[in-house]
Motif scaffolding. Structure first.
Motif, short mmCIF file in Angstrom:
data_model
loop_
_atom_site.label_atom_id
_atom_site.label_comp_id
_atom_site.label_asym_id
_atom_site.label_seq_id
_atom_site.Cartn_x
_atom_site.Cartn_y
_atom_site.Cartn_z
N GLY A 82 2.95 12.04 2.16
CA GLY A 82 3.88 12.64 1.22
C GLY A 82 4.62 11.64 0.36
N VAL A 83 3.92 10.55 0.00
CA VAL A 83 4.54 9.52 -0.84
C VAL A 83 3.61 9.20 -2.01
N GLN A 84 4.11 8.40 -2.94
CA GLN A 84 3.30 7.95 -4.05
C GLN A 84 2.35 6.84 -3.59
N THR A 85 1.17 6.79 -4.22
CA THR A 85 0.20 5.75 -3.87
C THR A 85 0.79 4.36 -4.02
N ALA A 86 1.57 4.16 -5.07
CA ALA A 86 2.17 2.85 -5.30
C ALA A 86 3.07 2.43 -4.15
N SER A 87 3.68 3.40 -3.48
CA SER A 87 4.57 3.07 -2.36
C SER A 87 3.79 2.45 -1.21
N VAL A 88 2.56 2.91 -0.99
CA VAL A 88 1.74 2.33 0.08
C VAL A 88 1.42 0.88 -0.26
N TYR A 89 1.09 0.63 -1.53
CA TYR A 89 0.76 -0.74 -1.94
C TYR A 89 1.95 -1.69 -1.77
N HIS A 90 3.15 -1.18 -1.76
CA HIS A 90 4.32 -2.03 -1.55
C HIS A 90 4.38 -2.56 -0.11
N ALA A 135 12.54 6.17 7.75
CA ALA A 135 11.79 5.72 6.58
C ALA A 135 10.46 6.47 6.50
N LEU A 136 10.10 6.87 5.27
CA LEU A 136 8.84 7.57 5.08
C LEU A 136 7.65 6.66 5.35
N LEU A 137 7.81 5.36 5.11
CA LEU A 137 6.70 4.43 5.21
C LEU A 137 7.06 3.22 6.04
N ASP A 138 6.15 2.85 6.89
CA ASP A 138 6.17 1.55 7.55
C ASP A 138 4.73 1.25 7.96
N LEU A 139 4.47 0.03 8.41
CA LEU A 139 3.08 -0.35 8.71
C LEU A 139 2.48 0.50 9.81
#
Length: 204
Positions: free
Chosen positions: A38-46, A7-11
């Motif tokens: 390398g992700v969209q800002t909105a993805s971090v907010y998720h 996954a590109l994002l996790d905590l």
């Protein structure tokens, strides 16, 4: 295209990236985190509750390096000293994060657990309840201020080149190399503990 193997994002990645930015620049923004990952800002907010949520993730990350066993030592003043030393070492590893953490309310469960144990200890040995949080606040200020000081230049004072501050120059020369911050912290911590002991004795 198949799903990414990781996954590109996790905590954990968000926290690590925010800490990298803070170590480099003294602050972070969510768009900066997103760009570096390398992700969209909105993805971090998720994944996080905005900037405040990330600050508490940073607090939890640094707090994880504090040895909780220190607060189990006895007598109480030995426990407080051990906790202060471990606390300082953990936060001194990332001194640029300290101002951010000091300006935000403590909400991370990992940090609150340490404070809960400290309050329990101080109440158990007889400190009056109204004294407990001022005591912990004083220790916080001492530890966090010293953590920042560890990142400062070893010589924070530049004696006047014209020789008009000879006593200051001699006092600076008298401190062994690399010991100014540690010696200052030891001096302040002993003073703090001595005052706390007197307060406890007067309460009894």
């Amino acid at each position: 295209m198949g799903r990414p193997s990781k996954a590109l994002l996790d905590l954990d990645r968000i926290t690590s990236t925010a800490l990298e930015l803070v170590d480099e620049h003294g602050d972070f923004s969510i768009p900066q985190i997103a760009k570096r990952l390398g992700v969209q800002t909105a993805s971090v907010y998720h994944h996080v509750e905005g900037r405040a949520g990330i600050i508490e993730l940073l607090r939890a990350r640094l707090t994880a390096d504090i040895d909780p066993a220190g607060l189990e030592l006895r007598p109480w003043d030995r426990a407080m000293e051990a906790w202060a030393l471990s606390y300082r070492a953990a936060f001194a590893a990332h001194p640029r994060a300290v101002p951010l953490l000091m300006m935000a309310q403590v909400a991370a469960p990992e940090a609150l657990a340490h404070y809960e144990r400290a309050v329990e200890l101080l109440l158990a040995v007889g400190f009056p309840e109204p004294v407990v949080m001022p005591l912990i606040t004083a220790l916080d200020n001492l530890v966090l201020g010293s953590a920042i000081d560890l990142a400062a230049p070893e010589s924070m004072w530049a004696p006047a080149p014209d020789g008009s501050t000879p006593l200051l120059a001699r006092a600076l020369d008298a401190v062994p190399d690399g010991r100014r911050a540690d010696a200052g912290f030891a001096f302040a911590l002993e003073g703090f503990l001595a005052h706390a002991r007197r307060t406890l004795a007067e309460a009894g």
